[in-house]
Enzyme design. Structure first.
Site, PDB file in Angstrom:
ATOM      1  N   LYS A   1       0.834  -1.213   0.000  1.00  0.00           N
ATOM      2  CA  LYS A   1       0.000   0.000   0.000  1.00  0.00           C
ATOM      3  C   LYS A   1       0.867   1.261   0.000  1.00  0.00           C
ATOM      4  CE  LYS A   1      -1.990  -1.216   3.947  1.00  0.00           C
ATOM      5  NZ  LYS A   1      -1.312  -2.491   4.249  1.00  0.00           N
TER       6      LYS A   1
ATOM      7  N   ARG B   1     -10.023   0.605   8.393  1.00  0.00           N
ATOM      8  CA  ARG B   1      -9.630  -0.753   8.763  1.00  0.00           C
ATOM      9  C   ARG B   1     -10.723  -1.475   9.528  1.00  0.00           C
ATOM     10  NH1 ARG B   1      -3.684   0.286   8.769  1.00  0.00           N
ATOM     11  NH2 ARG B   1      -2.693  -1.683   9.221  1.00  0.00           N
TER      12      ARG B   1
ATOM     13  N   ARG C   1      11.853  -5.233   5.039  1.00  0.00           N
ATOM     14  CA  ARG C   1      11.546  -3.825   4.739  1.00  0.00           C
ATOM     15  C   ARG C   1      12.378  -2.843   5.570  1.00  0.00           C
ATOM     16  NH1 ARG C   1       5.625  -1.764   5.477  1.00  0.00           N
ATOM     17  NH2 ARG C   1       5.908  -2.771   7.475  1.00  0.00           N
TER      18      ARG C   1
ATOM     19  N   ARG D   1      10.810  -0.741  11.312  1.00  0.00           N
ATOM     20  CA  ARG D   1       9.693  -0.511  12.228  1.00  0.00           C
ATOM     21  C   ARG D   1       9.680  -1.470  13.402  1.00  0.00           C
ATOM     22  NH1 ARG D   1       4.567   0.183   8.313  1.00  0.00           N
ATOM     23  NH2 ARG D   1       3.656  -1.131   9.931  1.00  0.00           N
TER      24      ARG D   1
ATOM     25  N   ARG E   1      -0.861  -8.616  13.573  1.00  0.00           N
ATOM     26  CA  ARG E   1      -1.345  -7.696  12.521  1.00  0.00           C
ATOM     27  C   ARG E   1      -2.192  -8.453  11.496  1.00  0.00           C
ATOM     28  NH1 ARG E   1       4.307  -5.268  10.944  1.00  0.00           N
ATOM     29  NH2 ARG E   1       3.231  -4.242   9.207  1.00  0.00           N
TER      30      ARG E   1
HETATM   31  P1  AP5 Z   1       4.833  -1.590   1.866  1.00  0.00           P
HETATM   32  O1  AP5 Z   1       4.490  -0.776   0.672  1.00  0.00           O
HETATM   33  O2  AP5 Z   1       5.559  -0.938   2.986  1.00  0.00           O
HETATM   34  O3  AP5 Z   1       3.515  -2.357   2.420  1.00  0.00           O
HETATM   35  P2  AP5 Z   1       2.242  -1.814   3.194  1.00  0.00           P
HETATM   36  O4  AP5 Z   1       1.042  -2.449   2.570  1.00  0.00           O
HETATM   37  O5  AP5 Z   1       2.264  -0.329   3.279  1.00  0.00           O
HETATM   38  O6  AP5 Z   1       2.485  -2.514   4.595  1.00  0.00           O
HETATM   39  P3  AP5 Z   1       2.422  -1.946   6.082  1.00  0.00           P
HETATM   40  O7  AP5 Z   1       3.216  -2.887   6.928  1.00  0.00           O
HETATM   41  O8  AP5 Z   1       2.781  -0.496   6.120  1.00  0.00           O
HETATM   42  O9  AP5 Z   1       0.906  -2.125   6.379  1.00  0.00           O
HETATM   43  P4  AP5 Z   1       0.255  -2.135   7.735  1.00  0.00           P
HETATM   44  O10 AP5 Z   1      -1.154  -2.022   7.276  1.00  0.00           O
HETATM   45  O11 AP5 Z   1       0.576  -3.289   8.596  1.00  0.00           O
HETATM   46  O12 AP5 Z   1       0.906  -0.895   8.522  1.00  0.00           O
HETATM   47  P5  AP5 Z   1       0.401   0.566   8.846  1.00  0.00           P
HETATM   48  O13 AP5 Z   1       1.566   1.458   8.880  1.00  0.00           O
HETATM   49  O14 AP5 Z   1      -0.744   0.923   7.973  1.00  0.00           O
HETATM   50  O15 AP5 Z   1       5.650  -2.863   1.342  1.00  0.00           O
HETATM   51  C1  AP5 Z   1       6.189  -3.836   2.230  1.00  0.00           C
HETATM   52  C2  AP5 Z   1       7.549  -4.345   1.698  1.00  0.00           C
HETATM   53  O16 AP5 Z   1       7.325  -5.080   0.499  1.00  0.00           O
HETATM   54  C3  AP5 Z   1       8.523  -3.216   1.339  1.00  0.00           C
HETATM   55  O17 AP5 Z   1       9.823  -3.601   1.722  1.00  0.00           O
HETATM   56  C4  AP5 Z   1       8.416  -3.080  -0.190  1.00  0.00           C
HETATM   57  O18 AP5 Z   1       9.628  -2.634  -0.769  1.00  0.00           O
HETATM   58  C5  AP5 Z   1       8.060  -4.507  -0.597  1.00  0.00           C
HETATM   59  N1  AP5 Z   1       7.172  -4.542  -1.767  1.00  0.00           N
HETATM   60  C6  AP5 Z   1       6.098  -3.747  -2.004  1.00  0.00           C
HETATM   61  N2  AP5 Z   1       5.503  -4.073  -3.169  1.00  0.00           N
HETATM   62  C7  AP5 Z   1       6.217  -5.114  -3.677  1.00  0.00           C
HETATM   63  C8  AP5 Z   1       6.085  -5.912  -4.878  1.00  0.00           C
HETATM   64  N3  AP5 Z   1       5.093  -5.694  -5.762  1.00  0.00           N
HETATM   65  N4  AP5 Z   1       6.976  -6.908  -5.069  1.00  0.00           N
HETATM   66  C9  AP5 Z   1       7.987  -7.145  -4.165  1.00  0.00           C
HETATM   67  N5  AP5 Z   1       8.155  -6.422  -3.019  1.00  0.00           N
HETATM   68  C10 AP5 Z   1       7.282  -5.423  -2.782  1.00  0.00           C
HETATM   69  O19 AP5 Z   1      -0.179   0.385  10.317  1.00  0.00           O
HETATM   70  C11 AP5 Z   1       0.689   0.113  11.413  1.00  0.00           C
HETATM   71  C12 AP5 Z   1      -0.104   0.056  12.719  1.00  0.00           C
HETATM   72  O20 AP5 Z   1      -0.733   1.325  12.955  1.00  0.00           O
HETATM   73  C13 AP5 Z   1      -1.261  -0.954  12.756  1.00  0.00           C
HETATM   74  O21 AP5 Z   1      -0.823  -2.243  13.101  1.00  0.00           O
HETATM   75  C14 AP5 Z   1      -2.149  -0.324  13.843  1.00  0.00           C
HETATM   76  O22 AP5 Z   1      -1.626  -0.548  15.126  1.00  0.00           O
HETATM   77  C15 AP5 Z   1      -2.030   1.157  13.536  1.00  0.00           C
HETATM   78  N6  AP5 Z   1      -3.034   1.648  12.571  1.00  0.00           N
HETATM   79  C16 AP5 Z   1      -2.778   2.200  11.351  1.00  0.00           C
HETATM   80  N7  AP5 Z   1      -3.910   2.530  10.731  1.00  0.00           N
HETATM   81  C17 AP5 Z   1      -4.922   2.178  11.571  1.00  0.00           C
HETATM   82  C18 AP5 Z   1      -6.342   2.266  11.474  1.00  0.00           C
HETATM   83  N8  AP5 Z   1      -6.935   2.770  10.387  1.00  0.00           N
HETATM   84  N9  AP5 Z   1      -7.068   1.798  12.521  1.00  0.00           N
HETATM   85  C19 AP5 Z   1      -6.485   1.290  13.629  1.00  0.00           C
HETATM   86  N10 AP5 Z   1      -5.135   1.177  13.783  1.00  0.00           N
HETATM   87  C20 AP5 Z   1      -4.364   1.612  12.753  1.00  0.00           C
HETATM   88 MG    MG Z   2       2.460   1.066   4.867  1.00  0.00          MG
END
Ligand code: AP5
Ligand code: MG
Length: 217
Positions: A14, A88, A127, A161, A172
């Site tokens: 994402k 979410r 990552r 992270r 997660r």
């Molecule tokens: P990346 O693009 O970083 O993936 P992502 O989908 O953004 O993954 P996240 O880990 O950021 O998602 P998340 O939903 O767990 O975390 P968030 O910060 O939202 O890609 C991942 C890796 O893969 C990278 O190394 C990249 O280079 C590689 N990659 C990407 N595309 C690729 C491809 N096509 N091929 C090969 N490699 C590839 O949330 C964190 C925490 O915040 C949550 O756990 C929760 O505690 C809180 N939180 C956030 N939002 C909310 C909400 N709305 N409600 C409640 N709690 C929330």
């Molecule tokens: Mg992300």
């Protein structure tokens, strides 16, 4: 101009795709994960409150994230908003619909990024991100051109992270399947869901998202 949601499990890509859309289409990424991490590093009371919850991989309360989004939506975005990691829960999805009405905007597309769990573990554990501009890298699939130096801004502040470990990732994923995956059916029923193969190469994923966006316009 389009407002879209990128929906998918941790590591689906994402953030990676949101950054591309920002630079290619002048869209604005609204990542609740990034906002919460910023609150944590700024030392605010809210940041302090959510730090342990995030490190365990659990969701923070709907109230907190809806408040963060509300603040940013009123600022507007020329090319549209990319909701990354929000909504979410069903309560967040309903709140977003109300907020969009309030600011006179509509949601154009919800893009589900499909990736299998085994690939997610590899992606998350490899990552790292630039602490200055937020560019996303991976030890194997997307290393920096010069080790330790960001390709985009030249900063040397690479970060990993606190929740990118096997234990937190299990939580997660569980949170995703229990609370977030019902949104796939919710948006399908609303007629705005498009699913893309998130396992494909980054450029191929970007092209699938671009075509979903163009047909939504
Ligand atoms: P990346 O693009 O970083 O993936 P992502 O989908 O953004 O993954 P996240 O880990 O950021 O998602 P998340 O939903 O767990 O975390 P968030 O910060 O939202 O890609 C991942 C890796 O893969 C990278 O190394 C990249 O280079 C590689 N990659 C990407 N595309 C690729 C491809 N096509 N091929 C090969 N490699 C590839 O949330 C964190 C925490 O915040 C949550 O756990 C929760 O505690 C809180 N939180 C956030 N939002 C909310 C909400 N709305 N409600 C409640 N709690 C929330
Ligand atoms: Mg992300």
């Amino acid at each position: 101009m389009a407002n879209i949601i990128l929906l998918g499990p941790p590591g689906a890509g994402k953030g990676t795709q949101a950054k591309r859309l920002e630079s290619e289409r002048r869209m604005v990424q609204l990542s609740t994960g990034d906002m919460l991490r910023e609150a944590k590093s700024s030392g605010s009371e809210m940041g302090h409150k959510v730090a342990a919850v995030m490190a365990r991989g659990e969701l923070v309360t709907d109230e907190i994230v809806i408040g963060l989004i509300r603040e940013r939506l009123t600022e507007g975005a020329e090319g549209g908003f990319i909701f990354d990691g929000f909504p979410r829960t069903l309560a967040q999805a309903d709140a977003l619909a109300d907020l969009m009405d309030e600011v006179g905007q509509r949601l154009d597309a919800v893009i589900e990024m499909q990736v299998d769990d085994a690939a997610l573990v590899v992606r998350i554990t490899g990552r790292f991100t630039c602490g200055n501009c937020g560019a996303v890298y991976h030890d194997e699939t997307k290393p920096t051109l010069t080790p330790g130096v960001c390709d985009v801004c030249g900063s040397g502040q690479m970060q990993r992270r606190a929740d990118d470990n096997a234990d937190a990732l299990r939580t997660r994923l569980m949170e995703y399947y229990k609370k977030t995956s019902p949104l796939i059916g919710y948006y399908y029923a609303k007629g705005c869901l498009t699913s893309v193969d998130g396992l494909a190469e980054m450029d191929v994923v970007a092209a699938s998202i671009a075509s979903a966006l163009d047909s939504a316009n």
